[in-house]
Structure formats: structure tokens, C-alpha cells
Scaffold this active site. Structure first.
Site, PDB file in Angstrom:
ATOM      1  N   ARG A  65      28.069  17.950 -28.227  1.00 18.30           N
ATOM      2  CA  ARG A  65      27.389  17.137 -27.203  1.00 18.30           C
ATOM      3  C   ARG A  65      26.335  17.969 -26.450  1.00 18.30           C
ATOM      4  NH1 ARG A  65      29.274  14.755 -21.711  1.00 18.30           N
ATOM      5  NH2 ARG A  65      27.965  12.901 -21.532  1.00 18.30           N
ATOM      6  N   HIS A  69      22.468  16.911 -25.909  1.00 22.56           N
ATOM      7  CA  HIS A  69      21.843  16.807 -24.584  1.00 22.56           C
ATOM      8  C   HIS A  69      20.732  17.836 -24.404  1.00 22.56           C
ATOM      9  CE1 HIS A  69      25.038  14.223 -22.288  1.00 22.56           C
ATOM     10  NE2 HIS A  69      24.745  13.747 -23.473  1.00 22.56           N
ATOM     11  N   ASN A  97      24.973  14.845 -17.181  1.00 29.31           N
ATOM     12  CA  ASN A  97      25.657  16.124 -17.406  1.00 29.31           C
ATOM     13  C   ASN A  97      26.619  16.534 -16.302  1.00 29.31           C
ATOM     14  OD1 ASN A  97      24.405  16.678 -19.905  1.00 29.31           O
ATOM     15  ND2 ASN A  97      22.557  17.428 -18.852  1.00 29.31           N
ATOM     16  N   HIS A 196      31.162  10.369 -31.963  1.00 31.20           N
ATOM     17  CA  HIS A 196      32.238   9.857 -31.099  1.00 31.20           C
ATOM     18  C   HIS A 196      33.531   9.637 -31.892  1.00 31.20           C
ATOM     19  CE1 HIS A 196      29.239   8.346 -27.761  1.00 31.20           C
ATOM     20  NE2 HIS A 196      29.299   9.663 -27.862  1.00 31.20           N
ATOM     21  N   ASP A 256      35.960  12.322 -38.824  1.00 23.47           N
ATOM     22  CA  ASP A 256      36.084  11.436 -39.980  1.00 23.47           C
ATOM     23  C   ASP A 256      35.295  10.160 -39.700  1.00 23.47           C
ATOM     24  OD1 ASP A 256      37.636   9.975 -38.178  1.00 23.47           O
ATOM     25  OD2 ASP A 256      39.517  10.835 -38.900  1.00 23.47           O
TER      26      ASP A 256
HETATM   27  C1  HEM Z   1      23.971   6.826 -28.642  1.00 22.90           C
HETATM   28  C2  HEM Z   1      23.971   7.117 -27.366  1.00 22.90           C
HETATM   29  C3  HEM Z   1      25.076   7.887 -26.717  1.00 22.90           C
HETATM   30  C4  HEM Z   1      25.669   7.581 -25.533  1.00 22.90           C
HETATM   31  C5  HEM Z   1      25.336   6.409 -24.627  1.00 22.90           C
HETATM   32  C6  HEM Z   1      26.698   8.555 -25.305  1.00 22.90           C
HETATM   33  C7  HEM Z   1      27.510   8.586 -24.184  1.00 22.90           C
HETATM   34  C8  HEM Z   1      28.590   9.419 -24.036  1.00 22.90           C
HETATM   35  C9  HEM Z   1      29.486   9.391 -22.896  1.00 22.90           C
HETATM   36  C10 HEM Z   1      29.347   8.481 -21.703  1.00 22.90           C
HETATM   37  C11 HEM Z   1      30.449  10.305 -23.131  1.00 22.90           C
HETATM   38  C12 HEM Z   1      31.632  10.623 -22.216  1.00 22.90           C
HETATM   39  C13 HEM Z   1      31.201  11.631 -21.153  1.00 22.90           C
HETATM   40  C14 HEM Z   1      32.224  11.811 -20.065  1.00 22.90           C
HETATM   41  O1  HEM Z   1      33.116  10.990 -19.933  1.00 22.90           O
HETATM   42  O2  HEM Z   1      32.120  12.813 -19.319  1.00 22.90           O
HETATM   43  C15 HEM Z   1      30.175  10.918 -24.390  1.00 22.90           C
HETATM   44  C16 HEM Z   1      30.932  11.899 -24.973  1.00 22.90           C
HETATM   45  C17 HEM Z   1      30.622  12.505 -26.157  1.00 22.90           C
HETATM   46  N1  HEM Z   1      29.464  12.343 -26.886  1.00 22.90           N
HETATM   47 FE1  HEM Z   1      28.127  10.871 -26.652  1.00 22.90          FE
HETATM   48  N2  HEM Z   1      26.729   9.433 -26.346  1.00 22.90           N
HETATM   49  C18 HEM Z   1      25.743   9.074 -27.222  1.00 22.90           C
HETATM   50  C19 HEM Z   1      25.393   9.757 -28.379  1.00 22.90           C
HETATM   51  C20 HEM Z   1      25.979  10.921 -28.804  1.00 22.90           C
HETATM   52  C21 HEM Z   1      25.460  11.771 -29.843  1.00 22.90           C
HETATM   53  C22 HEM Z   1      24.147  11.534 -30.566  1.00 22.90           C
HETATM   54  C23 HEM Z   1      26.340  12.789 -29.977  1.00 22.90           C
HETATM   55  C24 HEM Z   1      26.294  13.966 -30.904  1.00 22.90           C
HETATM   56  C25 HEM Z   1      25.648  14.003 -32.036  1.00 22.90           C
HETATM   57  C26 HEM Z   1      27.419  12.573 -29.040  1.00 22.90           C
HETATM   58  C27 HEM Z   1      28.535  13.340 -28.925  1.00 22.90           C
HETATM   59  C28 HEM Z   1      29.528  13.143 -27.977  1.00 22.90           C
HETATM   60  C29 HEM Z   1      30.798  13.814 -28.004  1.00 22.90           C
HETATM   61  C30 HEM Z   1      31.306  14.706 -29.116  1.00 22.90           C
HETATM   62  C31 HEM Z   1      31.473  13.438 -26.849  1.00 22.90           C
HETATM   63  C32 HEM Z   1      32.841  13.954 -26.341  1.00 22.90           C
HETATM   64  C33 HEM Z   1      32.592  15.225 -25.533  1.00 22.90           C
HETATM   65  C34 HEM Z   1      33.836  15.883 -24.943  1.00 22.90           C
HETATM   66  O3  HEM Z   1      34.950  15.511 -25.256  1.00 22.90           O
HETATM   67  O4  HEM Z   1      33.629  16.814 -24.146  1.00 22.90           O
HETATM   68  N3  HEM Z   1      27.137  11.447 -28.315  1.00 22.90           N
HETATM   69  N4  HEM Z   1      29.024  10.371 -24.917  1.00 22.90           N
END
Ligand code: HEM
Length: 332
Positions: A65, A69, A97, A196, A256
């Protein structure tokens, strides 16, 4: 040497020089960038990520992530990693962030290990790209050759982080536009959303769906009712907005294609996840179906889309610098 052979060798030197210039101006990154200066960089990064995973099963998700970002704001230039200072308004305190992005200490550990073997050579932006790949492959996902040669920014862009990173509350068309703004298409959006498949999200990022969705007095109709009950238990009304749910309720730490099956079952956690499948007529639906039925197809697309994302406006050549501490511009 005859006139014709002199001119032929002059021509071939010219052709080679022009080819090198073209290569520099468009190709920019390459997989062998550190082959002479830090040949073991990938395995150094991977071993620190592996070590971190032992005590924190979530860290791989957090690290990929960070790369996302970083890349969406001024390109993949490690601008995200800069702390506040007299001249830096840190991206760490932007809406997407703050109290959310994590893993910065592990990035520092990786950078220290890399500096130990190859001082002053590997950029923090490349550390993020390599850590993302290690995180995916160590969690059961694909592995790939990361393109390298990015350099580190001298500035951060907090306002850019607030506007360019998609929000989970945004509609599919806005999110598609934010991907398009950095040169990524619908296929990239769906494939990269597949990240995700691991990691967590805080209740505050999806609890609007659980009780009174968009002022309807009812939950989001695209939430599976059993899954809804589970989420209501994790995130009770007036409970803590920082409680955590797995983004993938089936295989929470594995990389997966279950994320896509979840969407077909109305088990997408974020509104922005479920919209990929539940938006009437959307081009994303058939891509979700394709990735759900074929993990190999997902993995192949994911790798290509990670490369596409990693290619967003890198600093190369003599632009930027190789930071020695990822948190600070050199000499500051
Ligand atoms: C498509 C639009 C996207 C939105 C709206 C989005 C939004 C979010 C949000 C709201 C969270 C939770 C953050 C929190 O609760 O603190 C999250 C977590 C995460 N996102 Fe996304 N995301 C997007 C795309 C992506 C992309 C492109 C990637 C990587 C290639 C990604 C990887 C992750 C990962 C792995 C997590 C979990 C992080 C953790 O457990 O620390 N996301 N995302």
C-alpha cells in the site's frame, strides 16, 4: 581505412548513441539497474520483509500500500516517506495516510540493510517497489522482475495526496478517473484492487455501509446479509472507528484471487471494492469475473499492472537524489 568503412562505423556509432538516448528518455527503468552496484538488493529486501512477517502477518499488505500511495502522488519517488520538516509538509499527514499508512519502520529497516551492503546506491523509491514485490510473492502471489532505477524526490506533496489517492467512499467513475490521471486503465484498476486480497481496513472506512447507507436507514443492499452481521459485530454503532476487519474474509493473509470471488458473493469490504462488481453496466464486471475464475489470469494482469503503476513518472538520470535516510532529504 577506406572512406566507406569509416563512414559505416561512424553511422553505427551514431545509431547506437541515438538508440541509447531513446532508451534513456522513454524506457527509464530496467530490471538490471543494480546488477553491478548492488547485485543482491532483491534478496536483501526480501529477507527483511520475511523477518517482519514473522511478527506481523499484516506487514506485506501495509508495504504494498505504501508503494501505491507513493506512486499516485508525484510518481514513484518516495515522496510519501519524507517526514515533516521546515520545508516539507509530509504526505504522511494527508487524509488517506494519517492514522492509516503503516510499515514506515520496516522500510527504514530494509533501507538500513541495503545501505549496509551497498551504501548510497539504492533509492528509497526502489526499496518500496522491491518491498511490494517481496510482500506479494512471500504471501503466495506471483513474483516478478521489478524494474529499477528510480530516484528520490526532494519534496513532498501533501495536497496532492489528498486529491490524487482514491477514497473508499468515491464512486467507480471518480476512481476510474484518478487511475486514468496517472495513466492506468480499467484493467489496471481491477487487477490492482486485487491487492485487497490481504491486509485490514478500519471500521471508519466502511461502517457507513452497515446501518444507514446514504441516508436510506438500511445497510448497503450490495452487502451479503451474513457478512453484514459479521461486520456489525466487528464495528458496532458508536464503537471504535479504528477496529479492524480483514479485507478478504476468506483467506485474510494470502495473496490469491478470492477477493474477486468475494465481490461476486457481495462480500467486498469497501464500497469501492463492491462497486467493481455491482455497478450496473460497468466495464469492470467482466474483468472481476475473469479474475475470479482464473487465478493465473489475475496474477499475470496483476504483475503487468504493478509494473505499469511502478512506471508512473519516476525521477531518473540526475533528477532527485539517492536519500541515505528515507525520512529526510540529504543534508537536511
Ligand atoms: C482502487 C482504489 C482504492 C481504494 C479506494 C483503496 C482504499 C483502501 C482503504 C480505505 C484501506 C483501509 C485503510 C485503513 O483502514 O486504514 C485500504 C487498505 C489497503 N489497500 Fe487499498 N485502496 C485502493 C486501491 C489499492 C491498490 C491499488 C493497492 C495496491 C496495489 C491497495 C492495497 C491495499 C492494501 C494491501 C491494504 C491493506 C493495508 C494494511 O493492512 O495495512 N489498495 N485501501
Amino acid at each position: 581505412m577506406s572512406y566507406s568503412s569509416t563512414s559505416a562505423s561512424f553511422m553505427s556509432v551514431t545509431v547506437i548513441l541515438v538508440a541509447m538516448m531513446l532508451h534513456r528518455s522513454n524506457g527509464q527503468l530496467n530490471a538490471t539497474f543494480y546488477a553491478n552496484t548492488c547485485p543482491n538488493v532483491s534478496s536483501i529486501v526480501s529477507s527483511v520483509v520475511q523477518q517482519a512477517l514473522q511478527s506481523d502477518s499484516r506487514i506485506g499488505a501495509s508495504l504494498i500500500r505504501l508503494h501505491f500511495h507513493d506512486c499516485f502522488v508525484n510518481g514513484c519517488d518516495a515522496s510519501l516517506l519524507l517526514d515533516n520538516s521546515s520545508s516539507i509538509l509530509s504526505e504522511k499527514f494527508s487524509g488517506p495516510n494519517v492514522n492509516s499508512a503503516r510499515g514506515f519502520n520496516v522500510v527504514d529497516n530494509i533501507k538500513a540493510a541495503v545501505e549496509n551492503s551497498c551504501p548510497g546506491v539504492v533509492s528509497c523509491a526502489d526499496v518500496l517497489a522491491l518491498a511490494a514485490e517481496s510482500s506479494v510473492s512471500l504471501s503466495g502471489g506471483p513474483s516478478w522482475n521489478v524494474l529499477l532505477g528510480r530516484r528520490d524526490s526532494l519534496t513532498a506533496n501533501q495536497a496532492g495526496a489528498n486529491t490524487s489517492i482514491p477514497s473508499p467512499f468515491e464512486g467507480l467513475s471518480n476512481i476510474t478517473a484518478k487511475f486514468s490521471a496517472v495513466g492506468l486503465n480499467t484493467n489496471d484498476l481491477v487487477a490492482l484492487s486485487g491487492a485487497h486480497t490481504f491486509g485490514r481496513a478500519q471500521c471508519r472506512t466502511f461502517s457507513n455501509r452497515l446501518n444507514n447507507f446514504s441516508g436510506t436507514g438500511n445497510p448497503d443492499p450490495t452487502l451479503n446479509s451474513t457478512y453484514l452481521t459479521t461486520l456489525q459485530q466487528i464495528c458496532p454503532q458508536n464503537g471504535s472507528g479504528t477496529a479492524l476487519a480483514n479485507l478478504d474474509p476468506t483467506t485474510s493473509d494470502a495473496f490469491d484471487n478470492n477477493y474477486f470471488t468475494n465481490l461476486q458473493n457481495n462480500q467486498g469490504l469497501l464500497q469501492s471494492d463492491q462497486e467493481l462488481f455491482s455497478t450496473t453496466g460497468a466495464a469492470t464486471i467482466s474483468i472481476v469475473n475473469a479474475f475470479s475464475s482464473n487465478q493465473t489470469a489475475f496474477f499475470q494482469s496483476f504483475v503487468q499492472s504493478m509494473i505499469n503503476m511502478g512506471n508512473i513518472s519516476p525521477l531518473t538520470g540526475s533528477s532527485g537524489e539517492i536519500r541515505s535516510d528515507c525520512k529526510k532529504v540529504n543534508g537536511s
